[in-house]
Enzyme design. Structure first.
Site, short mmCIF file in Angstrom:
data_model
loop_
_atom_site.label_atom_id
_atom_site.label_comp_id
_atom_site.label_asym_id
_atom_site.label_seq_id
_atom_site.Cartn_x
_atom_site.Cartn_y
_atom_site.Cartn_z
N THR A 12 38.06 76.58 23.34
CA THR A 12 36.78 76.74 22.77
C THR A 12 35.81 75.97 23.31
O THR A 12 35.91 74.98 23.97
CB THR A 12 37.11 76.42 21.06
OG1 THR A 12 37.63 74.96 21.27
CG2 THR A 12 38.02 77.29 20.41
N LYS A 13 34.74 76.43 22.70
CA LYS A 13 33.46 75.57 23.29
C LYS A 13 33.22 74.24 23.16
O LYS A 13 32.80 73.32 23.96
CB LYS A 13 32.24 76.56 22.63
CG LYS A 13 30.98 76.57 23.56
CD LYS A 13 31.01 77.50 24.77
CE LYS A 13 30.07 76.85 25.96
NZ LYS A 13 30.39 76.53 27.39
N VAL A 14 33.26 73.74 22.04
CA VAL A 14 32.88 72.45 21.60
C VAL A 14 34.19 71.72 21.09
O VAL A 14 35.00 72.21 20.53
CB VAL A 14 32.05 72.18 20.56
CG1 VAL A 14 31.68 70.55 20.26
CG2 VAL A 14 30.60 72.93 20.57
N ALA A 35 29.86 81.90 27.79
CA ALA A 35 31.06 81.77 28.40
C ALA A 35 31.57 80.45 28.34
O ALA A 35 31.04 79.64 28.15
CB ALA A 35 30.87 82.15 29.93
N GLU A 43 24.80 78.92 25.97
CA GLU A 43 26.08 79.04 27.20
C GLU A 43 26.87 79.83 26.17
O GLU A 43 27.47 79.38 25.41
CB GLU A 43 26.31 77.88 27.64
CG GLU A 43 27.33 77.90 28.79
CD GLU A 43 27.52 76.65 29.33
OE1 GLU A 43 27.24 76.31 30.51
OE2 GLU A 43 28.31 75.94 28.61
#
Lengths: 340, 340
Positions: A334-336, A145, A143
């Site tokens: 941000t992603k995580v 996006a 993933e």
């Protein structure tokens, strides 16, 4: 190009759902293999979009397991160090990356104190997967996006499949086969989302509301709109909205209503009457032919949540682009998220 | 006079809390008398403000009961008719009036299917009280203002007392004695709320955020602000806010942060850094001497939620008056919501 990754990932959804369905027997079998003999209850652990999938998951599982299902409050364990006894429980943790430290930590504590554990994740070799008795691998591909789309619908599908481990599900199994096609037909018809996005272009706030199974989709729609467009969108159950928060709905205030045929409909119609009296601008999402964001009919309510969620993704995407934003990378996210 | 009833009810809080504390032994004893021998778990049922008291209640109870505590999703039972087996469970329903049909219905279903049941209500002869094994009567007197104030703090106190039925509580019992005086000193010092209200006068949206025990107070603060002032206020846990919704926080966006000394503080400080980077206008509520809305120190975090909640009530009240609204009767709201 702005929104390229989010768009691509939304389009991958029918195929990801088909692949998950093809593994139905394996998923149900593996979870059934770790169910406690005398089930005391089920606890789900998640944050963010995954939390909304889990809210829907608790409805799906409780209806079949017939024992109480609840959502963990991670900080009871991680901040305050309470030593909760999980004997007799199945504990299911949901995380796209499988790396959110808090989620990994809480699942580990539950397992150490007697729970049987399941990880629902997109990363089969993540710490979360390694720390669980069984992993439901979403296999949704990387993933890229920031706003989760394909992961969310895959998580919902995983919960609906997992419910089958507890007994016979209250929906026609053949209905499953129609879900990927239904998502495809939504994706091939972006105009309605464009029209609603145009109408919402100047809106500063918005309420998204559902009842029953669609409550979780209203929460997820509000989150996607916040992340992608910066609009102050809040999700509600119809019942909770009437307990006070409806006070913010003034003349012209936009409200997205998520409606399915079925037992939740009457409650949504009562809400509609209140919203109309207050002069709200109401947009309808669902299989009703007059809906502003229609979805194909004939899919049972619990599974129809999936194409309805895709309509909400489309709306957030379309409104984000119209506002000159890049849906792939909302400002400052941000992603995580490394919550402790 | 606008807000007269809400003001009066806020001022009744120290006395109501003292009366509840005086009945501590009776409350703990009656709940202990109905606890299942081999406790499988605890489920709480509530809506609106009561739901926020229950969210705090789940932290308070889980820390002592050491078995999972969750919140019911009423529609699983009432709309979809799932027959959930509640054997081994204590089920606690919370309703000011004891007359919200959905809450009465869900408690009745749980009892019929094996739960031991407790009602927390302000009406000792209500249908909810009649349908429960044990009633914790809040004895807060008639609530005439629409926004719940004294009922909310009494419900929180009731949950903290009820936790004592499961074992020894993780706070100094003497601390209880300082709570009513702490609430009095907040009530006698309305200036800080007036200053923050003045700063929020033109705000259209706001985020209220806490972590751990204060998460529920952030939710309740957002609800009070919505009800009384019509502002788009949304409550978050610090952990969830960072999972996406922080995207709505732009330069100058107001954020109310609820901070206690203790294990949740580090997480709130991390959040503060993110908010500062985004240029948010951050207001601090808590025992910190530099707080915009200070509360007296020296009360353990779980119980300090009560004076902190009173600060949030004061803010909503003060901002409502400044906006020319009547806090007693927010537009279009009624006292009992007849959710089906």
């Amino acid at each position: 190009m702005a929104g390229e990754r989010m768009d691509r990932e939304m389009r991958q959804q029918p195929e990801i759902l088909s692949r998950l369905l093809a593994r139905r027997g394996e998923i149900i079998g593996s979870v059934r293999g770790v169910l406690p003999g005398d089930l005391a209850g089920v606890v789900l652990i998640a944050r963010g979009s995954s939390d909304h999938a889990a809210i829907l998951g608790r409805y799906l599982i409780e209806a079949v397991a017939r024992r109480p299902v609840g959502l963990a409050a991670p900080s009871v364990l991680t901040l305050y160090g309470s030593e909760v006894d999980y004997r007799g429980y199945l504990v299911v943790a949901v995380s796209q990356s499988g790396r959110t430290p808090e989620i990994v930590d809480v699942l580990g504590r539950a397992r150490a104190r007697g729970a049987r554990t399941v990880a629902i994740t997109n990363e089969a070799d993540s710490p979360l997967a390694e720390g669980a008795d069984v992993t439901v691998h979403l296999d949704a591909g990387t993933e890229e996006a920031v706003p989760a789309t394909k992961t969310f619908t895959a998580q919902v599908a995983a919960f609906a499949l997992l419910a089958g481990a507890f007994g016979s599900v209250p929906w026609d199994e053949d209905a499953w086969e129609r879900v990927p096609a239904s998502v495809s037909s939504v994706l091939e018809d972006p105009e309605p989302a464009g029209l609603v996005a145009e109408a919402l272009r100047e809106a500063e706030g918005l309420i998204a509301v559902g009842r029953g199974y669609l409550f979780a989709i209203a929460l997820e729609a509000a989150l996607k709109l916040k992340e992608v467009t910066g609009i102050l969108a809040e999700g509600y159950s119809a019942a909770d909205l009437l307990h006070g928060p409806v006070a913010v709905v003034e003349q012209g205030f936009p409200v997205l209503t998520f409606v399915a045929p079925g037992p939740a409909r009457a409650s949504m119609e009562e809400l509609r009457a209140v919203l109309d009296r207050r002069g709200a601008r109401v947009f309808l999402v669902g299989e009703d032919p007059t809906a502003d964001l229609p979805v194909p009919g004939g899919i049972p309510e619990p599974l129809a949540t999936i194409p309805v969620a895709v309509r909400a993704q489309q709306l957030a995407y379309s409104l984000g682009l119209r506002k000159g934003l890049d849906p792939d990378v909302p400002e400052g996210l941000t992603k995580v998220t490394f919550t402790r």
